[in-house]
Design a protein around this motif. Structure first.
Motif, PDB file in Angstrom:
ATOM      1  N   ARG A   1      45.558  38.563  33.966  1.00 55.32           N
ATOM      2  CA  ARG A   1      44.986  37.443  33.694  1.00 55.32           C
ATOM      3  C   ARG A   1      43.237  37.251  34.440  1.00 55.32           C
ATOM      4  NH1 ARG A   1      48.448  35.497  39.317  1.00 55.32           N
ATOM      5  NH2 ARG A   1      46.828  33.888  39.654  1.00 55.32           N
ATOM      6  N   ASN A   2      43.162  38.969  34.536  1.00 52.16           N
ATOM      7  CA  ASN A   2      41.355  39.116  35.260  1.00 52.16           C
ATOM      8  C   ASN A   2      41.238  38.944  33.623  1.00 52.16           C
ATOM      9  OD1 ASN A   2      39.655  38.448  36.743  1.00 52.16           O
ATOM     10  ND2 ASN A   2      40.391  40.280  38.315  1.00 52.16           N
ATOM     11  N   LEU A   3      41.878  39.311  33.002  1.00 49.44           N
ATOM     12  CA  LEU A   3      40.952  39.346  31.195  1.00 49.44           C
ATOM     13  C   LEU A   3      41.339  38.624  30.764  1.00 49.44           C
ATOM     14  CD1 LEU A   3      41.315  42.985  31.469  1.00 49.44           C
ATOM     15  CD2 LEU A   3      39.844  42.185  31.822  1.00 49.44           C
TER      16      LEU A   3
ATOM     17  N   ASN B   1      41.019  35.069  29.610  1.00 47.07           N
ATOM     18  CA  ASN B   1      39.520  34.375  30.579  1.00 47.07           C
ATOM     19  C   ASN B   1      38.573  33.816  29.296  1.00 47.07           C
ATOM     20  OD1 ASN B   1      37.711  33.262  31.737  1.00 47.07           O
ATOM     21  ND2 ASN B   1      38.813  32.058  32.371  1.00 47.07           N
ATOM     22  N   PRO B   2      38.207  33.897  28.325  1.00 52.24           N
ATOM     23  CA  PRO B   2      37.109  33.736  27.727  1.00 52.24           C
ATOM     24  C   PRO B   2      35.748  33.739  28.442  1.00 52.24           C
ATOM     25  CG  PRO B   2      37.831  31.513  27.725  1.00 52.24           C
ATOM     26  CD  PRO B   2      39.192  32.107  28.379  1.00 52.24           C
TER      27      PRO B   2
ATOM     28  N   ARG C   1      34.646  35.159  31.377  1.00 52.16           N
ATOM     29  CA  ARG C   1      35.077  36.729  31.880  1.00 52.16           C
ATOM     30  C   ARG C   1      35.113  37.507  30.765  1.00 52.16           C
ATOM     31  NH1 ARG C   1      38.691  33.776  36.018  1.00 52.16           N
ATOM     32  NH2 ARG C   1      40.933  34.624  34.871  1.00 52.16           N
ATOM     33  N   ILE C   2      35.819  37.799  29.869  1.00 50.97           N
ATOM     34  CA  ILE C   2      35.893  38.460  28.868  1.00 50.97           C
ATOM     35  C   ILE C   2      34.065  38.290  28.296  1.00 50.97           C
ATOM     36  CG2 ILE C   2      35.897  38.535  26.302  1.00 50.97           C
ATOM     37  CD1 ILE C   2      37.910  39.624  27.462  1.00 50.97           C
ATOM     38  N   LYS C   3      33.485  36.674  28.244  1.00 50.82           N
ATOM     39  CA  LYS C   3      32.089  36.619  28.161  1.00 50.82           C
ATOM     40  C   LYS C   3      31.358  37.948  29.228  1.00 50.82           C
ATOM     41  CE  LYS C   3      28.809  33.461  26.208  1.00 50.82           C
ATOM     42  NZ  LYS C   3      28.725  31.743  26.598  1.00 50.82           N
TER      43      LYS C   3
ATOM     44  N   HIS D   1      32.847  32.207  40.871  1.00 50.22           N
ATOM     45  CA  HIS D   1      33.413  31.792  40.834  1.00 50.22           C
ATOM     46  C   HIS D   1      34.331  33.400  39.776  1.00 50.22           C
ATOM     47  CE1 HIS D   1      34.274  28.740  43.543  1.00 50.22           C
ATOM     48  NE2 HIS D   1      34.375  28.081  42.654  1.00 50.22           N
TER      49      HIS D   1
ATOM     50  N   THR E   1      33.960  36.929  41.313  1.00 44.91           N
ATOM     51  CA  THR E   1      34.420  37.525  42.157  1.00 44.91           C
ATOM     52  C   THR E   1      35.862  37.696  41.756  1.00 44.91           C
ATOM     53  OG1 THR E   1      33.180  35.426  43.706  1.00 44.91           O
ATOM     54  CG2 THR E   1      35.416  36.570  44.772  1.00 44.91           C
ATOM     55  N   SER E   2      36.406  36.909  40.779  1.00 44.29           N
ATOM     56  CA  SER E   2      38.102  37.654  40.608  1.00 44.29           C
ATOM     57  C   SER E   2      37.395  37.931  39.828  1.00 44.29           C
ATOM     58  CB  SER E   2      37.957  36.269  39.333  1.00 44.29           C
ATOM     59  OG  SER E   2      38.489  35.684  40.057  1.00 44.29           O
TER      60      SER E   2
ATOM     61  N   CYS F   1      37.012  41.190  42.338  1.00 43.72           N
ATOM     62  CA  CYS F   1      38.539  41.446  43.393  1.00 43.72           C
ATOM     63  C   CYS F   1      39.382  42.255  42.709  1.00 43.72           C
ATOM     64  CB  CYS F   1      39.605  40.274  43.482  1.00 43.72           C
ATOM     65  SG  CYS F   1      40.707  39.686  43.656  1.00 43.72           S
ATOM     66  N   CYS F   2      39.347  42.888  41.458  1.00 43.69           N
ATOM     67  CA  CYS F   2      40.349  44.179  40.738  1.00 43.69           C
ATOM     68  C   CYS F   2      38.894  45.292  40.464  1.00 43.69           C
ATOM     69  CB  CYS F   2      40.711  43.075  39.552  1.00 43.69           C
ATOM     70  SG  CYS F   2      42.481  42.004  39.999  1.00 43.69           S
TER      71      CYS F   2
ATOM     72  N   ILE G   1      37.158  45.555  38.543  1.00 37.18           N
ATOM     73  CA  ILE G   1      36.764  45.510  36.898  1.00 37.18           C
ATOM     74  C   ILE G   1      34.643  45.204  36.871  1.00 37.18           C
ATOM     75  CG2 ILE G   1      36.418  44.387  35.266  1.00 37.18           C
ATOM     76  CD1 ILE G   1      39.394  42.938  36.153  1.00 37.18           C
TER      77      ILE G   1
ATOM     78  N   ASN H   1      35.158  38.560  20.432  1.00 32.80           N
ATOM     79  CA  ASN H   1      35.807  37.727  22.082  1.00 32.80           C
ATOM     80  C   ASN H   1      37.370  37.263  22.516  1.00 32.80           C
ATOM     81  OD1 ASN H   1      33.561  39.140  24.115  1.00 32.80           O
ATOM     82  ND2 ASN H   1      32.345  37.897  24.224  1.00 32.80           N
TER      83      ASN H   1
ATOM     84  N   HIS I   1      40.424  38.155  24.190  1.00 40.87           N
ATOM     85  CA  HIS I   1      40.918  36.809  24.501  1.00 40.87           C
ATOM     86  C   HIS I   1      42.560  36.707  24.733  1.00 40.87           C
ATOM     87  CE1 HIS I   1      41.204  32.243  25.850  1.00 40.87           C
ATOM     88  NE2 HIS I   1      41.576  33.172  27.289  1.00 40.87           N
TER      89      HIS I   1
ATOM     90  N   PHE J   1      44.749  39.538  25.577  1.00 41.31           N
ATOM     91  CA  PHE J   1      45.166  39.114  27.357  1.00 41.31           C
ATOM     92  C   PHE J   1      45.631  38.642  27.521  1.00 41.31           C
ATOM     93  CE2 PHE J   1      40.960  42.298  27.299  1.00 41.31           C
ATOM     94  CZ  PHE J   1      41.578  43.632  27.812  1.00 41.31           C
TER      95      PHE J   1
ATOM     96  N   ALA K   1      48.827  38.523  30.190  1.00 40.39           N
ATOM     97  CA  ALA K   1      48.971  37.536  31.428  1.00 40.39           C
ATOM     98  C   ALA K   1      50.016  36.818  32.270  1.00 40.39           C
ATOM     99  CB  ALA K   1      46.868  37.154  31.219  1.00 40.39           C
TER     100      ALA K   1
ATOM    101  N   HIS L   1      43.989  52.715  37.166  1.00 39.75           N
ATOM    102  CA  HIS L   1      42.310  52.438  37.448  1.00 39.75           C
ATOM    103  C   HIS L   1      42.500  51.948  39.358  1.00 39.75           C
ATOM    104  CE1 HIS L   1      39.513  48.611  37.374  1.00 39.75           C
ATOM    105  NE2 HIS L   1      40.407  47.947  38.021  1.00 39.75           N
TER     106      HIS L   1
ATOM    107  N   CYS M   1      41.569  50.866  43.368  1.00 40.02           N
ATOM    108  CA  CYS M   1      42.315  49.764  44.038  1.00 40.02           C
ATOM    109  C   CYS M   1      43.339  50.283  44.964  1.00 40.02           C
ATOM    110  CB  CYS M   1      42.983  48.682  43.863  1.00 40.02           C
ATOM    111  SG  CYS M   1      42.373  49.095  42.598  1.00 40.02           S
TER     112      CYS M   1
ATOM    113  N   CYS N   1      43.879  42.329  45.881  1.00 38.20           N
ATOM    114  CA  CYS N   1      43.371  41.150  44.763  1.00 38.20           C
ATOM    115  C   CYS N   1      43.624  40.026  45.528  1.00 38.20           C
ATOM    116  CB  CYS N   1      43.217  41.083  43.520  1.00 38.20           C
ATOM    117  SG  CYS N   1      42.257  39.720  42.410  1.00 38.20           S
TER     118      CYS N   1
ATOM    119  N   ARG O   1      41.856  36.700  45.395  1.00 38.37           N
ATOM    120  CA  ARG O   1      42.411  36.005  44.364  1.00 38.37           C
ATOM    121  C   ARG O   1      43.327  35.617  43.807  1.00 38.37           C
ATOM    122  NH1 ARG O   1      37.039  33.582  43.994  1.00 38.37           N
ATOM    123  NH2 ARG O   1      36.915  32.488  42.792  1.00 38.37           N
ATOM    124  N   LEU O   2      43.930  36.808  43.047  1.00 34.94           N
ATOM    125  CA  LEU O   2      44.981  36.009  41.571  1.00 34.94           C
ATOM    126  C   LEU O   2      45.868  36.380  41.975  1.00 34.94           C
ATOM    127  CD1 LEU O   2      42.331  38.323  39.266  1.00 34.94           C
ATOM    128  CD2 LEU O   2      43.069  35.711  39.203  1.00 34.94           C
TER     129      LEU O   2
END
Lengths: 102, 102
Positions: A11-13, A15-16, A18-20, A48, A51-52, A55-56, A58, B3, B7, B10, B14, B87, B92, B98, B100-101
């Motif tokens: 889920r963390n990954l 997202n466009p 966050r990938i950027k 934001h 922070t996500s 959190c993992c 990454i 990218n 996306h 993932f 996700a 990982h 972790c 985490c 947050r998620l």
DNA sequence: TCTTCATATGAATTATATTTCATATGTATT
DNA sequence: AATACATATGAAATATAATTCATATGAAGA
């Protein structure tokens, strides 16, 4: 390993933005303000997202004066992106044409 | 690599249901109806999930009589899950905390 | 070809994630 | 300790994804 661990991680990954950010940090570590300017991402949006990612584990962060320098935990992410490169090349003719998730 | 390829890939992973399906297919290939019974997932929900996974070649399908047998493309997914295992173990403390998620 | 079983699909509903914006916190300099 | 700069945070607004359910399609045997 618990499925929820995978789920949170992906889920963390998934997202466009966050990938950027990951792509940018793959090149060089950077502060929030400089990332904001270079990628043209609004500051709080960026915070934001970072922070996500933090959190993992990454990304990680270190303090330099007033600035916080974010850097990629390359150990996991880079091999993972390489697996996808190979997957896309082998199974998707190099270009993802998955209409369903476009 | 684009990218958007990462996306899409993932995003596909996700999702707790799709991860559950992947875990099941990691053990053995299976038909939709049997997966439905074994995992207690409503049929159309399962079909939607499988269609998404197939779209990225994460699973493949073969026909057997009236049934469609889905099986995992292990080449990419299994190494990827192993990377996350490592990982989580390394960064972790084995358990994803985490908040947050969650 | 008619029926049955197996699976897929579309669209509305519901759930979840992201963005935005105002503001708080933190760090250093004076 | 007052100020300025850098970043983080919370919560409302907005966007996106998953679920549900009715129904369509498809395969095989009678």
């Amino acid at each position: 390993m618990k499925n929820s661990t995978y789920h949170v991680f992906f889920r963390n990954l998934a997202n466009p933005l966050r990938i950027k950010i990951i792509s940018a940090l793959r090149e060089k570590e950077n502060s929030v303000s400089k990332l904001s300017r270079e990628l043209k991402i609004e500051q709080s949006k960026l915070s934001h997202a970072l922070t996500s990612l933090k959190c993992c584990n990454i990304v990680k962060v270190k303090q330099r004066g007033k600035q916080r320098i974010y850097f990629l935990n390359k150990d996991t992410i880079v091999p993972m992106l390489k697996l996808i490169d190979k997957h896309a090349k082998t199974f998707c003719k190099g270009i993802c044409s998955c209409e369903r998730l476009k």
